[in-house]
Design an enzyme around this catalytic site. Structure first.
Site, PDB file in Angstrom:
ATOM      1  N   CYS A  79     -53.485  19.129  -7.764  1.00 32.95           N
ATOM      2  CA  CYS A  79     -52.970  20.165  -6.857  1.00 32.95           C
ATOM      3  C   CYS A  79     -53.265  19.807  -5.406  1.00 32.95           C
ATOM      4  CB  CYS A  79     -53.623  21.502  -7.212  1.00 32.95           C
ATOM      5  SG  CYS A  79     -53.097  22.847  -6.148  1.00 32.95           S
ATOM      6  N   CYS A  82     -56.379  22.053  -3.040  1.00 34.43           N
ATOM      7  CA  CYS A  82     -57.801  21.731  -2.881  1.00 34.43           C
ATOM      8  C   CYS A  82     -57.986  20.217  -2.819  1.00 34.43           C
ATOM      9  CB  CYS A  82     -58.594  22.266  -4.061  1.00 34.43           C
ATOM     10  SG  CYS A  82     -58.857  24.034  -3.973  1.00 34.43           S
ATOM     11  N   CYS A 161     -54.947  30.474  -9.804  1.00 33.64           N
ATOM     12  CA  CYS A 161     -55.656  29.617  -8.848  1.00 33.64           C
ATOM     13  C   CYS A 161     -57.101  30.087  -8.683  1.00 33.64           C
ATOM     14  CB  CYS A 161     -54.931  29.676  -7.508  1.00 33.64           C
ATOM     15  SG  CYS A 161     -55.852  28.978  -6.142  1.00 33.64           S
ATOM     16  N   GLN A 284     -56.029  36.443   8.584  1.00 35.45           N
ATOM     17  CA  GLN A 284     -56.989  35.439   8.101  1.00 35.45           C
ATOM     18  C   GLN A 284     -57.101  35.552   6.575  1.00 35.45           C
ATOM     19  OE1 GLN A 284     -58.465  33.178  10.000  1.00 35.45           O
ATOM     20  NE2 GLN A 284     -58.157  33.972  12.059  1.00 35.45           N
ATOM     21  N   TYR A 313     -52.593  34.529  21.121  1.00 31.90           N
ATOM     22  CA  TYR A 313     -52.282  34.274  19.704  1.00 31.90           C
ATOM     23  C   TYR A 313     -52.970  35.362  18.871  1.00 31.90           C
ATOM     24  CZ  TYR A 313     -51.591  29.617  21.757  1.00 31.90           C
ATOM     25  OH  TYR A 313     -51.222  28.567  22.549  1.00 31.90           O
ATOM     26  N   GLU A 334     -48.674  37.623  21.289  1.00 33.19           N
ATOM     27  CA  GLU A 334     -48.327  37.076  19.974  1.00 33.19           C
ATOM     28  C   GLU A 334     -46.816  36.888  19.894  1.00 33.19           C
ATOM     29  OE1 GLU A 334     -49.630  36.112  16.886  1.00 33.19           O
ATOM     30  OE2 GLU A 334     -47.554  36.067  16.213  1.00 33.19           O
ATOM     31  N   ASP A 383     -56.753  31.720  19.897  1.00 31.63           N
ATOM     32  CA  ASP A 383     -56.855  31.417  18.463  1.00 31.63           C
ATOM     33  C   ASP A 383     -55.518  30.852  18.002  1.00 31.63           C
ATOM     34  OD1 ASP A 383     -57.384  31.319  15.770  1.00 31.63           O
ATOM     35  OD2 ASP A 383     -57.573  33.481  15.493  1.00 31.63           O
ATOM     36  N   CYS A 410     -58.441  26.393  14.038  1.00 29.76           N
ATOM     37  CA  CYS A 410     -58.383  26.004  12.628  1.00 29.76           C
ATOM     38  C   CYS A 410     -58.107  24.509  12.502  1.00 29.76           C
ATOM     39  CB  CYS A 410     -57.331  26.817  11.887  1.00 29.76           C
ATOM     40  SG  CYS A 410     -55.721  26.728  12.649  1.00 29.76           S
TER      41      CYS A 410
HETATM   42  N1  SAH Z   1     -56.037  35.873  16.130  1.00 29.39           N
HETATM   43  C1  SAH Z   1     -55.285  36.249  14.974  1.00 29.39           C
HETATM   44  C2  SAH Z   1     -54.150  35.275  14.622  1.00 29.39           C
HETATM   45  C3  SAH Z   1     -54.475  33.815  14.659  1.00 29.39           C
HETATM   46  S1  SAH Z   1     -53.287  32.763  13.893  1.00 29.39           S
HETATM   47  C4  SAH Z   1     -56.184  36.464  13.786  1.00 29.39           C
HETATM   48  O1  SAH Z   1     -57.349  36.087  13.796  1.00 29.39           O
HETATM   49  O2  SAH Z   1     -55.731  37.066  12.805  1.00 29.39           O
HETATM   50  C5  SAH Z   1     -52.285  32.224  15.174  1.00 29.39           C
HETATM   51  C6  SAH Z   1     -51.244  33.205  15.598  1.00 29.39           C
HETATM   52  O3  SAH Z   1     -50.515  32.625  16.694  1.00 29.39           O
HETATM   53  C7  SAH Z   1     -50.194  33.566  14.564  1.00 29.39           C
HETATM   54  O4  SAH Z   1     -50.125  34.957  14.452  1.00 29.39           O
HETATM   55  C8  SAH Z   1     -48.883  32.983  15.128  1.00 29.39           C
HETATM   56  O5  SAH Z   1     -47.759  33.780  14.813  1.00 29.39           O
HETATM   57  C9  SAH Z   1     -49.148  33.002  16.596  1.00 29.39           C
HETATM   58  N2  SAH Z   1     -48.423  32.045  17.453  1.00 29.39           N
HETATM   59  C10 SAH Z   1     -47.964  30.812  17.138  1.00 29.39           C
HETATM   60  N3  SAH Z   1     -47.465  30.205  18.225  1.00 29.39           N
HETATM   61  C11 SAH Z   1     -47.614  31.077  19.271  1.00 29.39           C
HETATM   62  C12 SAH Z   1     -47.305  31.006  20.673  1.00 29.39           C
HETATM   63  N4  SAH Z   1     -46.740  29.934  21.204  1.00 29.39           N
HETATM   64  N5  SAH Z   1     -47.615  32.067  21.436  1.00 29.39           N
HETATM   65  C13 SAH Z   1     -48.201  33.175  20.900  1.00 29.39           C
HETATM   66  N6  SAH Z   1     -48.512  33.282  19.589  1.00 29.39           N
HETATM   67  C14 SAH Z   1     -48.229  32.254  18.782  1.00 29.39           C
END
Ligand code: SAH
Length: 454
Positions: A79, A82, A161, A284, A313, A334, A383, A410
């Site tokens: 798979c 993992c 899973c 998350q 983000y 976002e 983020d 990430c």
């Molecule tokens: N901080 C949030 C989401 C993090 S994931 C949490 O912890 O839940 C990253 C996020 O960025 C996603 O929701 C994705 O849709 C968004 N994203 C991706 N590209 C982007 C951009 N250029 N500008 C703003 N948001 C964006």
């Protein structure tokens, strides 16, 4: 010494590559061996050879590594989900620490890293609150679902899973039986024919709520009501939806959502805050660790109640609402409109009024608000997805000169690249902490704190 295709080599696995593959040397020739674990002595067959390195297939484990463990999942090796299940969890954490450190040193050019010990999980299995199962057929034509094998779109059949929740199997069993009963074809990537592409399942760990979203290459599923009845038998079922995706691409979700039954979202909680989550919104995947991750981000933000904060983000506003409890005002940005709808609703249901959310690209909204409205920030939290931040965004952040930047990442490679840029422009890396959100896999989350130089 140079090795050729089909040569057999004996190796001691001394290192682990970024995809979890074992790395060993035979007379100075480096060999990458999938499924070999640090500490193993193995025989590998060279499958592909370059001048100084090659890729080998694991043939025999001559001496197993002391870090080797029995994977919980029978399909762990095939798979693609993992990569590290055969490595003890303790050693997975060592691997992840070294991965973050290596990226920051090699790509970021940092020395004497202010690294804090990695925050690991108590139970590295059954932690995922979300899974997207592709649907297809096996060689005999039987409808199957599971996960893609590494680097291909071959489905490894598995409804249970080891990283997910037991509800996944209950949902998949019912959907596949329904497809068999009514002769509903799975989507075929090569021809573009067939109907059912993916089954998305989300589970609210705190609330027990279950969401099912069927991703179709079409607008309607035959006998929808009958399937809905069956799915409603599952404890916690809250939201059953159809997502339409007729595009011939690898992107899983389309833009259109239709509710079959219940609500268009589930609710979950992190700490004291409730969150509504739609199928299209990011959330998350590991709720227990998310709480630790956000606590670390909040600690780094060091808020005292009078700060203006930007959360870039922001998804459904998870971090924004955490920060808002300790800041004067928080603004989130976002790109996904449905996530911003969730964010506004989440502020409302939690009675949090010192937040404002913007729909758009962070690299467009922040420069626009800075240049037009002269907005200010004491602290900026970012983020981003794996590709990291756009350079326009980093430039604007530097112009805005916040006291602190908290970077939640990430992907430590793009993190290192972005930190290097910020540190060449008036900031210093003052704290770094990896947080494991993804046991069994090579992925790791990292929080970094940048402080403005005086
Ligand atoms: N901080 C949030 C989401 C993090 S994931 C949490 O912890 O839940 C990253 C996020 O960025 C996603 O929701 C994705 O849709 C968004 N994203 C991706 N590209 C982007 C951009 N250029 N500008 C703003 N948001 C964006």
């Amino acid at each position: 010494m140079e090795y050729r295709k089909n040569d057999l080599v004996t190796l001691e696995i001394e290192d682990c590559g970024i995809d979890g593959e074992g790395i060993g040397k035979a007379d100075g020739f480096t060999v990458f061996v999938k499924d070999a674990v640090i500490g193993d002595t193995v025989t590998a067959k060279i499958m592909k050879s370059k001048k100084h390195y090659g890729y080998g297939k694991l043939m025999e484990i001559l001496k197993p590594s002391p870090y080797r463990v029995e994977p919980k999942c029978a399909f762990a090796r095939q798979c693609g989900g993992c990569q590290l299940q055969a490595l003890s969890y303790e050693h997975q954490l060592v691997f992840k620490t070294n991965k973050v450190k290596g990226h920051l040193e090699r790509i970021g050019g940092f020395k004497d890293l202010p690294m804090e010990p990695i925050i690991g999980m108590d139970e590295p299995y059954h932690y995922r609150n979300k899974a997207q199962f592709p649907v297809g057929r096996n060689k005999e034509g039987k409808i199957i679902t599971g996960f893609y094998a590494g680097r291909t779109h071959t489905i490894i059949e598995n409804r249970d899973c080891a990283l997910g929740v037991p509800e996944n199997k209950e949902v998949l069993d019912r959907v596949i039986s329904h497809m068999e009963k009514w002769n509903i074809a799975p989507y075929d990537e090569t021809t573009g024919n067939g109907l059912v592409r993916h089954i998305l399942i989300r589970y609210g760990y705190f609330t027990g709520e279950v969401m099912v979203c069927l991703i179709l290459n079409g607008t309607k599923l035959p006998h929808e009501d009958e399937l809905t009845e069956k799915l409603r038998e599952i404890k916690g079922m809250t939201s059953i939806t159809i997502n339409v995706n007729k595009k011939k691409s690898n992107v899983i979700l389309g833009e259109e959502i239709r509710i079959l039954w219940g609500q268009g979202y589930i609710t979950d909680k992190i700490g004291d805050i409730s969150y509504q989550i739609s199928p299209l919104s990011f959330y998350q995947v590991n709720p227990k660790q998310t709480q630790k991750l956000y606590a670390k981000a909040l600690e780094y933000a060091d808020l005292h109640g009078d700060e203006t904060v930007w959360d870039l983000y922001c998804g459904i506003g998870t971090i924004s609402l955490f920060l808002a409890q300790q800041a004067k005002f928080v603004r989130g940005v976002e790109i996904i409109p449905q996530a911003i709808e969730n964010a506004n609703e989440n502020a409302r249901i939690n009675n949090i009024t010192n937040v404002e959310f913007f729909t758009g690209k962070a690299e467009e909204v922040l420069p626009r608000e800075y240049e037009k409205n002269g907005i200010y920030a004491d602290v900026i939290v970012v983020d981003p997805p794996r590709k990291g931040c756009d350079e326009t965004l980093l430039e604007t952040m530097i112009k805005m000169q916040p006291k602190r930047i908290v970077y939640v990442s990430c992907d430590s490679a793009t993190l290192a690249r972005d930190l290097k840029y910020l540190c060449a422009n008036g900031y210093s890396l003052t704290r770094v902490c990896p947080v494991d959100q993804f046991g069994g896999t090579v992925h790791v989350e990292t929080v970094a704190l940048l402080s403005r130089n005086n």
